[in-house]
Write a protein that holds these residues in place. Structure first.
Motif: not given
Length: 442
Positions: A21-22, A28-29, A32, A314, A318
């Protein structure tokens, strides 16, 4: 089967679903992906120099390393920090996106030619043939071409980040790492001069073509149409002021990292400078992880400035569950990691590495402040910040080197980060604090 079995499976499945989902969220994609790229680059870099040490003699490795470092330094100084400008302004570039990229490529390439040519003229005309840095005329031309290619290669990463397509960066650098290793082994079997430098640079030139086609024919046209309705293109004055402050900060930062080994040689001798290298390398990699995450924040904050502070909150979460635990793990494992280099490294640099890892905690505040300043187009404070950091860190090292030895670097770096975090913390906290009327972020 024990009762814990189904429970564990359900927990793992839930974590996998949450991660999937992230990964649908661009913030986030891309974060990461950029973190993964840092890991890939660091891993292949380590393997490359291990293979180089085993396939070339020490003199060739030393010369190759020096020439690669020289090329990177010229490239960094002649890019004008255009990469950060692309990450900041490309997300809302609209129909001007391709023109912005071409401007970055053109100016950086032109300055790279000039800078590399001057350096090669010095190495060719003012160095004697028996000098390790002497180069032939043919190699000088190759060095200039390689520096231009390296500049554009690095700018491509910034372009892909700004286009929210960071997964392509992982593929690009992964392929580059593999080809570079294979080519290193191949040239080691030949009589090719400067095989280390050739194996490092030739794959870059080969990869520029397919990824340039990807960017200019597919990604940029799609992005231009997608962002046209909400385009906000900086005028020349805004872009110039942004890049001037950011570039000055980059120069101070580069001077600190590049000058530190030289300073340690002067203060403590070459052996202590050697003990510094692995700790500094790991610390730079951890810093890059943190910078990777906040680069995604700059992209998404540029697209939606009103929600930038919530994106930042957010991203902070992380960092707290990835980079900071990683720093603790490295600090605890530092004796084992340094033992890989030898007992002397473990005995002389363990506490240094621990201190550098501890400094990652206050560094979070400093990094978020830098991100906030970039989103507000206020880069002059970044130059001041990095100048102050350089003065505190280098000055502290000079003052403490006599009583503390190499540990002076760790204490000085930690002190500089703590001082800056305390000074900047209130501004960062005000930025992170959402308005009471705003809806809660998911």
């Amino acid at each position: 089967m024990s009762p814990a079995g189904p429970g564990l499976s359900a927990t793992v499945a839930g974590k996998v679903r949450a991660l999937r989902t992230e990964m649908t969220v661009p913030l986030y994609r891309n974060a990461y992906a950029l973190m993964l790229n840092t890991v890939v680059n660091s891993g292949f870099g380590l393997l490359y120099w291990i293979f180089a040490a085993r396939t070339f003699d020490a003199d060739e490795v030393g010369r190759g390393s020096a020439l690669v470092s020289l090329m990177m330094l010229v490239s960094i100084l002649t890019q004008l920090n255009f990469g950060q400008a692309l990450i900041r302004f490309l997300p809302r570039g609209g129909m001007s996106s391709a023109a912005l990229v071409r401007t970055a490529y053109g100016l950086s390439a032109g300055l790279a030619v000039l800078g590399a040519a001057l350096v090669m003229a010095y190495c060719h005309f003012l160095r004697t043939p028996d000098d390790p840095l002497y180069v032939s005329g043919g190699f000088a031309v190759w060095f200039v071409v390689s520096t231009v290619a390296w500049s554009i290669f690095n700018l491509q990463d910034a372009v892909l980040t700004g286009l929210r397509s960071a997964m392509w960066i992982v593929l690009e650098n992964g392929v580059y790492g593999v080809i570079k290793l294979v080519l290193l082994i191949v040239v080691a079997q030949t009589s090719l001069a400067d095989g280390v430098f050739t194996s490092w640079t030739l794959p870059v030139i080969a990869l520029l073509v397919p990824f340039s086609i990807l960017i200019f024919r597919r990604l940029l046209p799609w992005h231009a149409r997608e962002s046209a309705a909400d385009a906000r293109v900086p005028d020349r004055r805004t872009l110039t002021q942004y890049m001037a402050g950011d570039y000055a900060g980059q120069v101070f930062n580069q001077a600190t990292s590049s000058f530190l080994p030289v300073l340690i040689v002067h203060l403590l001798g070459p052996a202590q400078a050697a003990f510094l290298l692995p700790a500094q390398t790991v610390f730079i990699a951890m810093n890059l992880l943190q910078t990777s995450i906040t680069s995604s924040l700059v992209v998404e904050g540029s697209r939606d400035e009103g929600r930038a502070h919530r994106f930042a909150a957010s991203i902070l979460k992380r960092i707290a569950v990835t980079v900071l635990p990683g720093s603790v793990l490295v600090a605890l494992a530092s004796p084992l990691l340094l033992q890989l280099y030898g007992t002397e490294y473990r005995e002389n640099a363990t506490w240094l590495m621990v201190l550098l890892m501890v400094s990652m905690f206050p560094r979070v505040i400093v990094t978020l402040y830098m991100t906030m300043s970039r989103l507000q187009n206020r880069t002059l404070p970044l130059a001041v910040l990095q100048f102050v950091h350089a003065v505190l860190m280098l000055g502290g090292t000079i003052a403490l080197a006599s009583p503390l030895g190499l540990d002076a670097v760790g204490w000085s770096w930690l002190a500089a980060e703590v001082v800056l975090a305390v000074a900047l913390g209130p501004k960062v906290l005000r930025w992170l604090r959402p308005e009471r009327s705003a809806p809660v972020a998911a």
